[in-house]
Structures are given as C-alpha cells and as structure tokens.
Write a protein that holds these residues in place. Sequence first.
Motif, PDB file in Angstrom:
ATOM      1  N   SER A 174      -6.722  45.149  38.552  1.00 39.28           N
ATOM      2  CA  SER A 174      -7.145  45.336  37.166  1.00 39.28           C
ATOM      3  C   SER A 174      -5.979  45.769  36.289  1.00 39.28           C
ATOM      4  N   GLN A 175      -5.129  46.670  36.793  1.00 41.49           N
ATOM      5  CA  GLN A 175      -3.971  47.094  35.994  1.00 41.49           C
ATOM      6  C   GLN A 175      -2.974  45.955  35.819  1.00 41.49           C
ATOM      7  N   LEU A 176      -2.779  45.186  36.872  1.00 42.47           N
ATOM      8  CA  LEU A 176      -1.903  44.012  36.774  1.00 42.47           C
ATOM      9  C   LEU A 176      -2.444  43.047  35.723  1.00 42.47           C
ATOM     10  N   ARG A 177      -3.735  42.797  35.724  1.00 42.52           N
ATOM     11  CA  ARG A 177      -4.340  41.904  34.745  1.00 42.52           C
ATOM     12  C   ARG A 177      -4.176  42.447  33.333  1.00 42.52           C
ATOM     13  N   ALA A 178      -4.366  43.761  33.156  1.00 39.66           N
ATOM     14  CA  ALA A 178      -4.205  44.362  31.830  1.00 39.66           C
ATOM     15  C   ALA A 178      -2.791  44.147  31.310  1.00 39.66           C
ATOM     16  N   ASN A 179      -1.802  44.306  32.177  1.00 44.72           N
ATOM     17  CA  ASN A 179      -0.407  44.131  31.757  1.00 44.72           C
ATOM     18  C   ASN A 179      -0.101  42.681  31.412  1.00 44.72           C
ATOM     19  N   LEU A 180      -0.635  41.749  32.176  1.00 47.63           N
ATOM     20  CA  LEU A 180      -0.356  40.341  31.925  1.00 47.63           C
ATOM     21  C   LEU A 180      -1.145  39.803  30.737  1.00 47.63           C
ATOM     22  N   LEU A 181      -2.372  40.263  30.577  1.00 47.92           N
ATOM     23  CA  LEU A 181      -3.193  39.830  29.453  1.00 47.92           C
ATOM     24  C   LEU A 181      -2.837  40.563  28.165  1.00 47.92           C
ATOM     25  N   ASN A 182      -2.212  41.730  28.295  1.00 44.34           N
ATOM     26  CA  ASN A 182      -1.956  42.634  27.165  1.00 44.34           C
ATOM     27  C   ASN A 182      -3.271  42.955  26.449  1.00 44.34           C
ATOM     28  N   ARG A 183      -4.283  43.233  27.263  1.00 42.50           N
ATOM     29  CA  ARG A 183      -5.607  43.594  26.771  1.00 42.50           C
ATOM     30  C   ARG A 183      -6.191  44.672  27.679  1.00 42.50           C
ATOM     31  N   ASN A 184      -7.176  45.384  27.172  1.00 43.51           N
ATOM     32  CA  ASN A 184      -7.867  46.362  27.987  1.00 43.51           C
ATOM     33  C   ASN A 184      -8.803  45.647  28.959  1.00 43.51           C
ATOM     34  N   VAL A 185      -8.709  45.993  30.220  1.00 41.60           N
ATOM     35  CA  VAL A 185      -9.562  45.421  31.261  1.00 41.60           C
ATOM     36  C   VAL A 185     -10.540  46.504  31.699  1.00 41.60           C
ATOM     37  N   VAL A 186     -11.835  46.230  31.559  1.00 39.94           N
ATOM     38  CA  VAL A 186     -12.839  47.255  31.836  1.00 39.94           C
ATOM     39  C   VAL A 186     -13.862  46.744  32.838  1.00 39.94           C
TER      40      VAL A 186
END
Length: 241
Positions: free
Chosen positions: A163-175
Amino acid sequence: GLASLVGSGASEAGDANTTLGTTLVWKVLTATKPRLGTGMYCHNLPNNLWVPGAASNTGPGSLQFEGTDLTPEQMDQRAIPHLPASIQCYLLRSRGERFPFLNSSAVSFFEGGPASSDQRHAAQLQSLACVERWGYERLEACGVAVGSKVFSAGGAAESGVFSQLRANLLNRNVVRCSHPTASFGAAILAARGVLFGGDLTSAIRSMTHIVESHSPQPESVAEFEQVYRLFRAACTRHGFE
C-alpha cells in the motif's frame, strides 16, 4: 466487481477503487458518463454516479514465489530494502493482456537477473504498482477525473508495504476500509433500501470506515517518478503499448 467497489468505501465523484485480487481492477466514480477507450467499460450505480473502469490480466495472482517457504507478508517485509527496484518486469500468468494495453501475444518478462528472491519480489510488487498507475492514466486520458484518494479492496490490499509503495507511485492517498469485500458491499446495497431510504451514498458512508491510510512520502515520490518512466520504457521495448 461493483459490490467490491461499494464495500471499499468509495462514495463520491473522484473516488477511485483498485481491487487487488487475482487480477487488478480499476473503477472510478464520476458524475457523468465518459467516452471510454479500448478495454474500458462503464456501469451506473443507484446513486446517480457512473463507474468507468477496466481490468487487467496481471495482478497479485501473477506473483511468483518460487524457492521460498516464507509467507507473502514476510516476503513483503524482506522486499523493503530493495525498493525502489532496479529490475523491470511485467507479470502475466498466461499469454495476453487486455488493459492497460491490448496485446494477445504479451508474455511475462524480467529485464535483469534478480540477485535474490527478496529482490525479485520487490521488482514484482513495483511492477504491479506501476501497472496500477498506468491504468489510471489511461482513464484520465479519457476525461475521467481521478481524485486524491484510492480505496483498496481484495486480499493484497491488506499489505502495508504494498500500500505504501502504491501511494508513492500513484502520488495519491491509498486507504483501506474495515470490510472491503464484495459480500459486505452486497450488504450495503441491501441496507440502502431497508435502512437508508434508497440513498446509497449515505449507506456507504454510514457502514464503512477507514482503518488504514498511506500517504505519498515526499522524499520517495520523485524517485518513483523515474522508476515509472523506466518501467514504461521497458514495456515499450517488449511491445507493450
């Protein structure tokens, strides 16, 4: 798929939902029906919102765990020192991909030889996050407004590392909400009529709550921008466009 979207907690225009099951599935809530491209579809929820989306053949079900008896959670933790990964890959369980590109001949590839199973796992997680970003970019190119929050569903959504990796790559909050499943989404849809007077948005907001949230890390976002460009370049070399 729509029941998973409802269960994920997404409730208003701009909210995005990624379902991380065997495959990877995108959905975004919009106020108007967009004109979509190849590989995309659109549904309508009973709260006057449209749901453009798509599904890939890649996803967590394509992850390769050969040569290890560790759990996925243990593998995720051991992948952390190897992120960002320098190895580029694309994961497919069988021949062919449908989204974010259409290629019936596509097969998995790895560019470079991982030095360890930990490095290999890091590269695979990174690939899935890159594909997720690519899919949202495809939707945005069709006029779909993707907001700042991505609601997650599916088994792989429980991984904090991913989830943190996705947040960094998407530059969005992942919840992630407490019960992001199709069965709970079906319960919300049933409660909509019985308890909420037909108001699906109120039902979703009342029956879901966020239990985990990952924000982009400013020091990592720029680094992963370069990672994403290298990933897309590798895909182009393999005819994945």
